[in-house]
Structure formats: structure tokens, C-alpha cells
Design an enzyme around this catalytic site. Structure first.
Site, PDB file in Angstrom:
ATOM      1  N   SER A  78       0.808  -1.250   0.195  1.00 30.48           N
ATOM      2  CA  SER A  78      -0.058  -0.110   0.076  1.00 30.48           C
ATOM      3  C   SER A  78       0.552   1.350   0.104  1.00 30.48           C
ATOM      4  O   SER A  78       0.252   2.358  -0.128  1.00 30.48           O
ATOM      5  CB  SER A  78      -0.985   0.009   1.177  1.00 30.48           C
ATOM      6  OG  SER A  78      -2.290  -0.594   0.990  1.00 30.48           O
ATOM      7  N   THR A 142     -11.631 -17.443  -5.822  1.00 30.68           N
ATOM      8  CA  THR A 142     -11.851 -18.307  -6.991  1.00 30.68           C
ATOM      9  C   THR A 142     -10.515 -18.874  -7.445  1.00 30.68           C
ATOM     10  O   THR A 142      -9.566 -18.546  -7.290  1.00 30.68           O
ATOM     11  CB  THR A 142     -12.474 -17.321  -8.045  1.00 30.68           C
ATOM     12  OG1 THR A 142     -11.413 -16.435  -8.551  1.00 30.68           O
ATOM     13  CG2 THR A 142     -13.827 -16.690  -7.866  1.00 30.68           C
ATOM     14  N   GLY A 302       2.916  -0.878   4.055  1.00 31.25           N
ATOM     15  CA  GLY A 302       2.537  -1.956   2.900  1.00 31.25           C
ATOM     16  C   GLY A 302       2.439  -3.251   3.319  1.00 31.25           C
ATOM     17  O   GLY A 302       3.386  -3.695   3.946  1.00 31.25           O
TER      18      GLY A 302
END
Length: 355
Positions: A78, A142, A302
Site C-alpha cells: 500500500s 476463485t 504496505g
């Protein structure tokens, strides 16, 4: 052996759930950084930890464990958000956008009509938009994780929105800001950030990987919470919310330049540091921490699979520190204790020793 791309994307998504968690609290420590770093290894289960501090007179690199060198490239998570916020504020300074523009003015059809009219760029920058975070929920779990753009579209169409005007960290905000940069400039956000920030500051170890799963050399290894090697990752799920690759030297140089006014004119620098919309918790791509000695430092963290990094600098950019570990295995409770201890040790001890 590198993990298959589909599995890499899934692993990255699960790490993004905690990406950029914001300021951590804990008890200050009078001990020097050299006494705190080994605790990230012994208590935090990190293979290695390192810290680079820079002041006007000197720089110092310290490490504990093995596997981190000063010149290594690593995934900065981040911290990407500070680069994105800087570009948006530069565009505002040029009059190419306004922070109170509604999102729908720049991205028509991307968000539902009501949010498009009421959510502003300022709200995206300060995490006060109320938009749902695309990195949470089961829809990303997924066999092949979607790109950030696809995941954001899905989240905006299917998930509940929070109340606008209240701070709630959401990676969605900065993916949308990346899209705004592209719409306003006609160039990919990474190209624009490269031209305006990376090239300008000569950050030779910093890049946006796009679809590249490997780290450029030199680099060490990165490990997930199960001890698996996750050095290679598909970064497309993070995109403008967290795909940046950098070095400790480059991050120190970037934040020092940003806070000292080399990247933004004074009005935009004041906006960058305005925490009022988020009630003091966050500004625009940076957040403050007030230390026990009275110093306030600014920066970002981050948190991404295989890496945790934190950079902080004084409000004038003259003293900067970056520390990192090569895993995302460090428990949050340990970070809540050791991160403040490192910042206190670096900035407050230095202040006491200064004339």
C-alpha cells in the site's frame, strides 16, 4: 518452485485483506533500533528484518536474521497509495481535476449513479467514500483471481456501501483513483507516476510491475505465513492499491522529497497532510503518528503476501526511516508493539541526542 499464476493471484488477494492497515498503536520504547529488529525475527517469526534510517548527516542500515540486503527490490504493497495520491494532487495543482469533483464526472458508469454524483475525489483520497473494499468477501476466492478493475466493478455492483464521510480504509478508493489518472491524462497511471515521480527523483529501484510476476534483480526471497516461497506473485489484483516494487533507499528518498515540498506546491502539500476529513486517522495517501517526544512522523505501510514495510518521515522530510520484513507472517499484535518501538527508538532517541 514458483507457484502457478492462478494460485499466486489467490495468495495475493488474501494478503490484500490487511494491506495498508493504517496506524498501529503501542507502547513507546527507549531502546535503540538494534535491540528491536531482532525481536521481529524472534517474536515475529520473520526470516529477516532490516531498517534504513537517513538524516542530513548520515544514513544507517541495520539488519537481523538473513535474507535482506540494502539494495534489494521488494513488494511495497500500500505504499503505492502515496504515489497515486501524489499524482492526483499534481493534477489538481495543474487544474486538470479538482478534489471536490464527483467520481462520476471522470468515470461515468463505473460506480452506481448516486455514488457517482456524491462521492468526490477527496473522499477517495481520504478513505471516507463509504465504498466497499473489493479485497474483502468470498467473491475473490476463485480458481483464478480477477484483476483489480474487474474485482472493483463486481464489488461496487454487489456489496453494501458504508456511510459516506466516515473513515473506512478501502483499497477500492485507490483503484478508482488510478482509473481517474488514466482518464485525465490519457496514459496508464503507472506511466504517469513513473514520469512525474520515479523519473523525477531518479528512483532507479522502483517500478510498477503490471502483469510481471517476478521481481527485478537484485532481490531476496519472500515467504508467506506458512513459510512458502512467494517471491513470484501476480500483482494485477493489487494494481493502483498495492502493486509497487521498490527499495529501502528509494522509499526514503521519495517520502523525504514529498514532505519537503519537492513534488507538490504548498497548497497541495497542505491538502496532502489534512487529516480532518478522516478525523485525524488518515490524510491523503499518508497518515500521521505523534511520538512520545512530540515529533509527528508521516508515511505509510504496505502489507502484501511475502512483505511488510513501513516508511516514516518528519514533517520537513529531513529524517526518514524505512523498515521491512520479508514475510507477512508477523502477527498483528507483534507489529502493534514493535513498529511503534522502532519509530520511537529512531526519532526520539535521535532528537534527544541532537544539539
Amino acid at each position: 518452485m514458483p507457484l502457478p499464476r492462478a494460485r499466486l493471484a489467490f495468495v495475493l488477494v488474501t494478503a490484500l485483506l490487511g494491506l495498508g492497515a493504517g496506524p498501529l498503536s503501542g507502547e513507546p520504547s527507549p531502546t535503540p533500533p538494534s535491540a528491536v529488529l531482532p525481536r521481529l525475527v524472534s517474536e515475529g517469526h520473520a526470516p529477516a528484518a532490516a531498517m534504513l534510517s537517513v538524516s542530513p548527516s548520515a544514513s544507517q542500515f541495520q539488519a537481523a536474521g538473513s535474507g535482506i540486503r540494502r539494495a534489494d527490490r521488494f513488494r511495497a504493497g500500500s505504499v503505492t497509495k502515496t504515489f497515486v495520491a501524489t499524482v492526483v494532487l499534481q493534477l489538481a495543482a495543474e487544474g486538470r481535476l479538482h478534489l471536490d469533483d464527483p467520481v462520476g464526472r471522470h468515470l461515468p458508469g463505473t460506480v452506481p449513479p448516486r455514488a457517482g454524483r456524491t462521492v468526490t475525489l477527496r473522499a477517495l483520497l481520504t478513505h471516507t467514500s463509504g465504498l466497499p473494499d473489493y479485497t474483502t468477501g468470498s467473491s475473490l476466492h476463485t480458481a483464478s483471481a480477477p484483476t483489480a478493475r474487474e474485482a472493483v466493478r463486481r464489488a461496487l455492483a454487489t456489496r453494501a456501501y458504508g456511510p459516506p464521510g466516515h473513515y473506512r480504509y478501502a483499497n477500492t478508493n485507490y483503484v478508482l483513483l488510478g482509473l481517474v489518472i488514466e482518464r485525465v491524462t490519457g496514459r496508464p497511471y503507472a506511466v504517469e507516476a513513473g514520469r512525474r515521480v520515479i523519473d523525477r527523483l531518479r528512483l532507479t529501484g522502483t517500478s510498477f510491475p503490471g502483469a510481471r510476476t517476478t521481481l527485478p534483480p537484485p532481490h531476496g526471497r519472500a515467504y508467506d505465513a506458512a513459510g512458502r516461497d512467494v517471491t513470484a506473485l501476480d500483482p494485477r489484483t493489487a494494481w493502483a492499491a498495492g502493486e509497487l516494487i521498490s527499495t529501502m533507499d528509494d522509499l526514503n528518498r521519495f517520502y523525504a522529497a514529498l514532505l519537503s515540498g519537492r513534488l507538490l506546491p504548498p497548497p497541495q502539500l497542505r491538502q496532502l497532510l489534512d487529516t480532518r476529513p478522516a478525523n485525524g486517522r488518515y490524510a491523503m495517501g499518508v497518515y500521521p503518528r505523534r511520538l512520545s517526544c512530540g515529533t509527528t512522523v508521516w508515511g505509510h505501510n504496505g502489507h502484501i503476501t511475502g512483505s511488510y514495510v513501513r516508511t516514516a518521515t518528519t514533517s520537513d522530510g529531513r529524517r526518514t526511516v524505512t523498515f521491512r520484513v520479508n514475510t507477512n507472517a508477523v502477527p498483528l499484535g507483534t507489529l502493534r508493539t514493535l513498529e511503534p518501538a522502532l519509530l520511537e527508538a529512531e526519532f526520539c532517541r535521535t532528537n534527544r541526542l541532537s544539539p
